[in-house]
Design an enzyme around this catalytic site. Structure first.
Site, short mmCIF file in Angstrom:
data_model
loop_
_atom_site.label_atom_id
_atom_site.label_comp_id
_atom_site.label_asym_id
_atom_site.label_seq_id
_atom_site.Cartn_x
_atom_site.Cartn_y
_atom_site.Cartn_z
N GLY A 48 2.46 2.37 10.75
CA GLY A 48 3.42 3.47 10.58
C GLY A 48 4.13 3.84 11.87
O GLY A 48 4.78 4.88 11.94
N GLY A 102 2.77 -1.09 4.30
CA GLY A 102 2.80 0.33 3.96
C GLY A 102 4.23 0.79 3.70
O GLY A 102 4.79 0.59 2.62
N GLY A 103 4.83 1.41 4.71
CA GLY A 103 6.16 2.01 4.57
C GLY A 103 7.19 1.12 3.89
O GLY A 103 7.92 1.57 2.99
N ASN A 163 0.87 -1.18 0.00
CA ASN A 163 0.00 0.00 0.00
C ASN A 163 0.91 1.24 0.00
O ASN A 163 1.47 1.59 1.03
CB ASN A 163 -0.89 -0.05 1.25
CG ASN A 163 -1.71 1.22 1.42
OD1 ASN A 163 -1.80 2.04 0.51
ND2 ASN A 163 -2.30 1.38 2.59
N TRP A 164 1.04 1.84 -1.16
CA TRP A 164 1.98 2.97 -1.28
C TRP A 164 1.44 4.24 -0.62
O TRP A 164 2.18 5.20 -0.43
CB TRP A 164 2.27 3.26 -2.75
CG TRP A 164 3.05 2.22 -3.48
CD1 TRP A 164 3.36 0.95 -3.05
CD2 TRP A 164 3.63 2.35 -4.78
NE1 TRP A 164 4.09 0.29 -4.02
CE2 TRP A 164 4.26 1.13 -5.09
CE3 TRP A 164 3.65 3.37 -5.73
CZ2 TRP A 164 4.93 0.92 -6.30
CZ3 TRP A 164 4.31 3.17 -6.94
CH2 TRP A 164 4.96 1.95 -7.21
N LYS A 165 0.17 4.27 -0.31
CA LYS A 165 -0.47 5.47 0.24
C LYS A 165 -0.19 6.68 -0.67
O LYS A 165 -0.08 6.51 -1.89
CB LYS A 165 0.00 5.70 1.68
CG LYS A 165 -0.16 4.43 2.53
CD LYS A 165 0.02 4.65 3.98
CE LYS A 165 -0.18 3.32 4.71
NZ LYS A 165 -0.11 3.43 6.15
N GLU A 169 -6.81 4.83 7.69
CA GLU A 169 -6.61 6.26 7.37
C GLU A 169 -7.85 6.83 6.69
O GLU A 169 -8.20 8.00 6.89
CB GLU A 169 -5.35 6.42 6.51
CG GLU A 169 -4.09 6.26 7.36
CD GLU A 169 -2.90 5.63 6.66
OE1 GLU A 169 -2.86 5.64 5.42
OE2 GLU A 169 -2.03 5.11 7.38
N SER A 171 3.25 -2.10 10.34
CA SER A 171 4.70 -2.21 10.52
C SER A 171 5.26 -3.58 10.15
O SER A 171 6.14 -4.12 10.83
CB SER A 171 5.10 -1.82 11.95
OG SER A 171 4.74 -0.47 12.20
N GLU A 226 -5.68 -4.77 10.60
CA GLU A 226 -4.62 -3.78 10.80
C GLU A 226 -4.86 -3.03 12.12
O GLU A 226 -5.65 -2.07 12.15
CB GLU A 226 -4.60 -2.78 9.65
CG GLU A 226 -4.31 -3.41 8.30
CD GLU A 226 -3.70 -2.38 7.35
OE1 GLU A 226 -2.60 -2.62 6.87
OE2 GLU A 226 -4.32 -1.33 7.14
N HIS A 251 -9.49 1.37 4.74
CA HIS A 251 -8.22 1.49 5.46
C HIS A 251 -8.43 2.44 6.65
O HIS A 251 -9.21 3.39 6.55
CB HIS A 251 -7.14 2.03 4.51
CG HIS A 251 -5.78 2.00 5.14
ND1 HIS A 251 -5.36 2.99 5.98
CD2 HIS A 251 -4.79 1.09 5.07
CE1 HIS A 251 -4.13 2.69 6.41
NE2 HIS A 251 -3.77 1.53 5.86
P1 PGA Z 1 2.76 0.36 7.65
O1 PGA Z 1 1.30 0.56 7.01
O2 PGA Z 1 3.31 -0.93 7.08
O3 PGA Z 1 3.56 1.56 7.21
O4 PGA Z 1 2.59 0.27 9.13
C1 PGA Z 1 0.43 -0.51 6.81
C2 PGA Z 1 -0.86 -0.03 6.23
O5 PGA Z 1 -1.31 1.06 6.62
O6 PGA Z 1 -1.48 -0.67 5.35
#
Ligand code: PGA
Length: 251
Positions: free
Chosen positions: A173, A234-235, A9-11, A97, A213, A167, A95
């Site tokens: 993050g 994500g990251g 997930n590149w956001k 967010e 994470s 999640e 998600h």
């Molecule tokens: P993260 O994000 O790996 O940076 O914690 C995961 C996500 O939000 O899908």
């Protein structure tokens, strides 16, 4: 046997140039890798280029959000059909967010899930508790309500075409990963909930991803749990070497 799925997930990251570089590198490094399904979810602006670069590749393309209407006066939104048209086969829905920053409700998630399925996109439906809820011992209660409302009225055929992602919001993050045991406890609850709502066969077929994470160093332990079928990353999906390592360490 459920095939692992590792989704990046590149956001809201990567210009077109950066997206192209990252995709070219992933293609090179993962060219023969068949043991897990691999998915990247770039921002809308990079989807078209990503689709061109991923032709005949084992890496699938997904989006990070959609709107449930087919078309019309919905300024700023993107429809399921548009995503299908641009080459997506998956879409992340609900998600944390989207839920927390953009106030998406379980009812929105439910509408979006149904719209994705109608357009033959595989929804990755996200659930998870915030830190206060975990500390108050409410994790299962919160996830149960999210499942009940987000998956409301989905029939067996529809749920079988869906993926669920657990999640924990406090792990996203933050560098603070849930322990494999914490992840397994919730994944097992989700699978049991699916068994009770549908049947054992259905519950055994659905992939439940863990997100929060995920790193090259913790994916193996997470994947060793019975009900963890992959990762939503994500990251660590923004760096080719770390995403490749996560994919390879997932099997
Ligand atoms: P993260 O994000 O790996 O940076 O914690 C995961 C996500 O939000 O899908």
């Amino acid at each position: 046997m459920r095939k692992p799925l590792i989704a990046g997930n590149w956001k809201m990251n990567n210009t077109l140039f950066q997206a192209r570089e990252l995709i070219n590198s992933l293609r090179r490094e993962l060219i023969d890798f068949e043991d897990a399904d691999i998915l990247i979810c770039p921002p809308f602006t990079a989807l078209s280029d990503a689709n061109d670069l991923l032709i005949e590749s084992n890496i699938k393309l997904g989006a990070q959000n959609l709107y449930w209407q087919e078309k019309g006066a919905f300024t700023g939104e993107v429809s399921p059909l548009m995503l299908k048209d641009i080459g997506c086969s998956y879409v992340i829905i609900g998600h944390s967010e989207r839920r927390n920053i953009f106030s998406e409700t379980n009812q929105d998630v439910n509408r979006k899930t149904k719209a994705a399925l109608s357009a033959e996109l595989t929804p990755i439906i996200c659930v998870g508790e915030v830190l206060d809820e975990r500390e108050a011992g409410k994790t299962i209660e919160v996830v149960k309500k999210q499942l009940e409302e987000s998956l409301a009225d989905l029939d067996e055929e529809q749920i079988l075409k869906s993926v669920i992602a657990y999640e924990p919001v406090w792990a996203i993050g933050t560098g603070k990963t849930a322990t494999p045991q914490q992840a397994q406890e919730v994944h097992k609850f989700i699978r049991t909930w699916l068994k009770d709502k549908y049947c054992i066969d259905v519950s055994q077929q659905i992939r439940i991803l863990y997100g929060g994470s995920v790193k090259p160093s913790n994916i193996k332990d997470l994947m060793s749990e019975d009900d963890v079928d992959g990762g939503l990353v994500g990251g660590a999906s923004l760096d080719s070497a770390s995403f490749v390592e996560i994919v390879k360490n997932s099997v």
